[in-house]
Design an enzyme around this catalytic site. Structure first.
Site, mmCIF file in Angstrom:
data_model
loop_
_atom_site.group_PDB
_atom_site.id
_atom_site.type_symbol
_atom_site.label_atom_id
_atom_site.label_comp_id
_atom_site.label_asym_id
_atom_site.label_seq_id
_atom_site.Cartn_x
_atom_site.Cartn_y
_atom_site.Cartn_z
ATOM 1 N N ARG A 26 0.727 -1.388 -0.443
ATOM 2 C CA ARG A 26 -0.110 0.062 -0.477
ATOM 3 C C ARG A 26 0.658 1.569 -0.031
ATOM 4 O O ARG A 26 0.704 2.492 0.531
ATOM 5 C CB ARG A 26 -1.379 0.418 1.315
ATOM 6 C CG ARG A 26 -2.189 -0.959 1.027
ATOM 7 C CD ARG A 26 -3.381 -0.473 -0.300
ATOM 8 N NE ARG A 26 -4.064 -1.176 -0.237
ATOM 9 C CZ ARG A 26 -5.585 -1.410 0.316
ATOM 10 N NH1 ARG A 26 -5.552 -0.605 1.308
ATOM 11 N NH2 ARG A 26 -5.938 -2.835 0.312
ATOM 12 N N ARG A 30 -4.120 6.756 0.835
ATOM 13 C CA ARG A 30 -4.294 8.249 1.512
ATOM 14 C C ARG A 30 -3.518 8.485 2.241
ATOM 15 O O ARG A 30 -4.134 9.570 2.876
ATOM 16 C CB ARG A 30 -5.425 7.341 2.185
ATOM 17 C CG ARG A 30 -7.035 7.592 1.077
ATOM 18 C CD ARG A 30 -7.745 6.985 1.716
ATOM 19 N NE ARG A 30 -7.388 5.746 2.426
ATOM 20 C CZ ARG A 30 -8.356 4.509 2.872
ATOM 21 N NH1 ARG A 30 -9.305 5.087 2.844
ATOM 22 N NH2 ARG A 30 -7.661 3.766 3.023
ATOM 23 N N ARG A 39 -7.363 10.963 -5.872
ATOM 24 C CA ARG A 39 -8.578 10.198 -5.473
ATOM 25 C C ARG A 39 -9.572 11.434 -5.650
ATOM 26 O O ARG A 39 -10.709 10.795 -6.358
ATOM 27 C CB ARG A 39 -7.945 9.205 -4.690
ATOM 28 C CG ARG A 39 -9.037 9.158 -3.988
ATOM 29 C CD ARG A 39 -9.187 8.022 -4.263
ATOM 30 N NE ARG A 39 -9.912 6.665 -3.713
ATOM 31 C CZ ARG A 39 -11.184 7.263 -4.284
ATOM 32 N NH1 ARG A 39 -11.497 7.707 -5.168
ATOM 33 N NH2 ARG A 39 -12.111 6.092 -3.355
ATOM 34 N N ASP A 76 -6.575 -3.270 -8.197
ATOM 35 C CA ASP A 76 -6.825 -3.639 -6.510
ATOM 36 C C ASP A 76 -7.507 -5.246 -6.872
ATOM 37 O O ASP A 76 -7.920 -5.269 -8.113
ATOM 38 C CB ASP A 76 -8.437 -2.830 -5.889
ATOM 39 C CG ASP A 76 -8.531 -3.578 -4.384
ATOM 40 O OD1 ASP A 76 -8.680 -3.028 -3.876
ATOM 41 O OD2 ASP A 76 -9.944 -4.332 -4.098
ATOM 42 N N TYR A 154 -14.460 -12.697 -0.557
ATOM 43 C CA TYR A 154 -15.438 -10.947 -1.086
ATOM 44 C C TYR A 154 -16.593 -11.201 -1.582
ATOM 45 O O TYR A 154 -17.091 -10.598 -1.225
ATOM 46 C CB TYR A 154 -14.203 -9.530 -1.663
ATOM 47 C CG TYR A 154 -13.339 -9.277 -0.358
ATOM 48 C CD1 TYR A 154 -13.335 -8.207 0.400
ATOM 49 C CD2 TYR A 154 -12.121 -9.610 -0.438
ATOM 50 C CE1 TYR A 154 -12.509 -7.784 1.161
ATOM 51 C CE2 TYR A 154 -11.163 -9.227 0.216
ATOM 52 C CZ TYR A 154 -11.280 -8.171 1.109
ATOM 53 O OH TYR A 154 -10.483 -7.423 2.153
HETATM 54 O O1 CP3 Z 1 0.290 0.584 -3.415
HETATM 55 C C1 CP3 Z 1 -0.220 -0.672 -3.440
HETATM 56 O O2 CP3 Z 1 -0.259 -1.335 -2.387
HETATM 57 C C2 CP3 Z 1 -0.867 -1.050 -4.842
HETATM 58 C C3 CP3 Z 1 -1.723 -0.650 -5.137
HETATM 59 C C4 CP3 Z 1 -3.691 -1.887 -3.923
HETATM 60 C C5 CP3 Z 1 -4.343 -1.053 -3.609
HETATM 61 N N1 CP3 Z 1 -5.386 -2.378 -3.085
HETATM 62 C C6 CP3 Z 1 -5.290 0.013 -3.593
HETATM 63 C C7 CP3 Z 1 -6.160 0.513 -2.599
HETATM 64 C C8 CP3 Z 1 -2.941 -3.552 -3.590
HETATM 65 C C9 CP3 Z 1 -1.722 -4.306 -4.064
HETATM 66 C C10 CP3 Z 1 -4.115 -3.958 -3.226
HETATM 67 C C11 CP3 Z 1 -4.425 -5.133 -2.605
HETATM 68 C C12 CP3 Z 1 -5.039 -5.240 -1.727
HETATM 69 N N2 CP3 Z 1 -6.574 -4.527 -1.622
HETATM 70 C C13 CP3 Z 1 -6.302 -6.311 -0.813
HETATM 71 C C14 CP3 Z 1 -4.970 -7.603 -0.506
HETATM 72 C C15 CP3 Z 1 -3.677 -6.392 0.275
HETATM 73 C C16 CP3 Z 1 -4.452 -6.065 1.244
HETATM 74 O O3 CP3 Z 1 -4.144 -5.033 2.550
HETATM 75 O O4 CP3 Z 1 -4.657 -7.418 2.590
HETATM 76 C C17 CP3 Z 1 -6.652 -6.517 -0.347
HETATM 77 C C18 CP3 Z 1 -7.344 -7.187 0.497
HETATM 78 C C19 CP3 Z 1 -7.871 -5.052 -0.862
HETATM 79 C C20 CP3 Z 1 -9.334 -4.556 -0.960
HETATM 80 C C21 CP3 Z 1 -10.160 -3.588 -0.373
HETATM 81 N N3 CP3 Z 1 -9.580 -2.746 -1.187
HETATM 82 C C22 CP3 Z 1 -9.861 -3.091 0.683
HETATM 83 C C23 CP3 Z 1 -10.453 -4.622 1.666
HETATM 84 C C24 CP3 Z 1 -10.173 -1.698 0.500
HETATM 85 C C25 CP3 Z 1 -10.690 -1.147 1.640
HETATM 86 C C26 CP3 Z 1 -9.539 -1.358 2.721
HETATM 87 C C27 CP3 Z 1 -9.051 1.136 3.143
HETATM 88 O O5 CP3 Z 1 -7.831 1.176 2.993
HETATM 89 O O6 CP3 Z 1 -10.168 1.833 2.251
HETATM 90 C C28 CP3 Z 1 -9.304 -0.912 -1.000
HETATM 91 C C29 CP3 Z 1 -9.076 0.107 -1.306
HETATM 92 C C30 CP3 Z 1 -8.120 0.795 -2.050
HETATM 93 N N4 CP3 Z 1 -7.665 -0.650 -2.356
HETATM 94 C C31 CP3 Z 1 -7.306 1.808 -1.118
HETATM 95 C C32 CP3 Z 1 -6.357 1.210 -2.134
HETATM 96 C C33 CP3 Z 1 -5.100 2.921 -1.918
HETATM 97 C C34 CP3 Z 1 -8.180 3.131 -0.473
HETATM 98 C C35 CP3 Z 1 -9.219 3.301 -0.881
HETATM 99 C C36 CP3 Z 1 -9.299 4.787 -1.369
HETATM 100 O O7 CP3 Z 1 -7.958 5.857 -1.835
HETATM 101 O O8 CP3 Z 1 -10.275 5.549 -1.548
#
Ligand code: CP3
Length: 353
Positions: A26, A30, A39, A76, A154
């Site tokens: 990540r 944010r 974003r 994602d 999911y």
């Molecule tokens: O920088 C990076 O790591 C690359 C991008 C990336 C994202 N999601 C962007 C993202 C990667 C590799 C993921 C993988 C992902 N997505 C996983 C596996 C890794 C982990 O964290 O265990 C999972 C379970 C998801 C599903 C997911 N996507 C969730 C549960 C959420 C909400 C959590 C949150 O932080 O809000 C997301 C949204 C998400 N994916 C965000 C980002 C940057 C935040 C959303 C936003 O900017 O509004």
């Protein structure tokens, strides 16, 4: 072939590099003001991920600031359910919400979308192309997907991380239906990662975020077997592209995960003692991890001390420095900068070989 060596790729292939390559799960997100600015202009999260200009920009942002050895594609794990025709929405403060998959008829609907799923995600491959051509030669680009068990979680639950009763019940009570769902996800994931690699990804990571929910008796069937199937099929097409497996919370199941999936590198969460991993994971595998992300929020000597513990424990092996899970939005940018500098300055003590 690249002219300049990529430290990350060398380490993933088992080479003890002069310093440990690093990236942070990540790392685009944010906690970065420049991420929030991009974003804010996107209509919703899925369209943000499928906008190659914006996705490429936020992939590159942390590299410009901190000089990591790898960029991870901005996308994602839930884009695959989206491409299989399932409604996926990201709600502010709630995380992802999906239409649920509950029976065989709904699995057949997903199957019908399978032939076109990888093509639906073609904006992602354009992002990969854009990022690869903008990155410094020495910086690797990591593509990724979710592992079938985690993505299925999911899809069956409609959300993540709360109550795994439905998905556990489907896996145990309707294993034929559930294995069809897993097979659809294996097929979609292989095509998706194949296209990412063809577009320029130098390595790929499989995220099995909810591997820790599985009891030992089911770990082989729903975590190891689908991961091994993906690894075998990808390796047949791309024998030189390293594959990282991250089975979060898998605990003592990690030893079978390491030896039976065929992965090149194993991502470790912060629940694993670095010394345990150094001892128990076969030496031919590269280790990746595993700093507690909460320390990244706290900073100071607690952060630096814990980072040093990992560096010391893994110095005799090939490894990639990372966090045990993703950077959270509350992490101060300055802490990421400090840790990055520490890692860029670290040198392996060759005498420990
Ligand atoms: O920088 C990076 O790591 C690359 C991008 C990336 C994202 N999601 C962007 C993202 C990667 C590799 C993921 C993988 C992902 N997505 C996983 C596996 C890794 C982990 O964290 O265990 C999972 C379970 C998801 C599903 C997911 N996507 C969730 C549960 C959420 C909400 C959590 C949150 O932080 O809000 C997301 C949204 C998400 N994916 C965000 C980002 C940057 C935040 C959303 C936003 O900017 O509004």
């Amino acid at each position: 072939m690249t002219k300049q060596p990529r430290l990350l790729i060398d380490a993933l292939r088992g080479i003890r590099t002069p310093r440990a390559p690093f990236w942070f799960m990540r790392q685009a997100g944010r906690y970065l003001p420049e991420y929030r600015a991009v974003r804010a202009t996107a209509p919703d999260f899925v369209r943000f991920c499928l906008n190659p200009v914006q996705a490429a920009e936020v992939t590159l942002q942390p590299i410009r600031r901190f000089g990591m050895d790898a960029a991870i594609l901005f996308a994602d794990i839930l884009l695959i359910p989206h491409a299989l025709g399932l409604e996926v929405a990201f709600k502010e403060g709630e995380g992802p919400v999906l239409a649920t998959v509950t029976n065989a008829a709904e699995i057949s609907l997903l199957e019908a979308h399978l032939p076109a799923a990888a093509e639906t995600l073609s904006p992602v491959y354009e992002t990969v192309e854009r990022v690869r051509s903008a990155l410094p030669e020495s910086c690797a680009l990591i593509g990724f997907a979710g592992s079938p068990w985690t993505v299925a979680t999911y899809m069956v639950e409609g959300r993540g991380g709360h109550d795994f009763a439905r998905v556990r019940r489907m896996a145990l009570g309707a294993p034929q239906d559930f294995s069809r769902l897993i097979e659809v996800l294996v097929d979609a994931t292989v095509s998706y990662l194949d296209r990412q690699i063809t577009a320029g990804a130098d390595a790929v990571q499989l995220f099995d975020t909810w591997a820790g929910v599985l009891p030992v008796s089911e770990f082989e069937r729903w975590c190891i077997a689908p991961t091994a199937a993906i690894v075998t099929r990808l390796r047949a097409r791309h024998p030189n592209v390293p594959i990282i497996g991250f089975a979060r919370g898998a605990g003592t199941n990690l030893t079978t995960y390491a030896s039976r999936t065929g992965i090149d590198a194993i991502g470790l969460d912060a629940g694993v003692a670095p010394s345990w991993a150094a001892r128990e994971v076969p030496a031919k595998l590269c280790l990746q991890g595993n700093l507690d992300p909460v320390l990244m929020a706290i900073g100071g000597s607690a952060l630096e001390g814990a980072a040093q513990t990992i560096l010391d424990a893994w110095s005799p092996r090939s490894f990639v420095f990372n966090l045990g899970h993703g950077i959270t939005p509350d992490v101060p940018v300055e802490n990421v900068a400090r840790l990055s500098r520490l890692l860029l300055d670290w040198r392996r003590a060759w005498s420990t070989a």
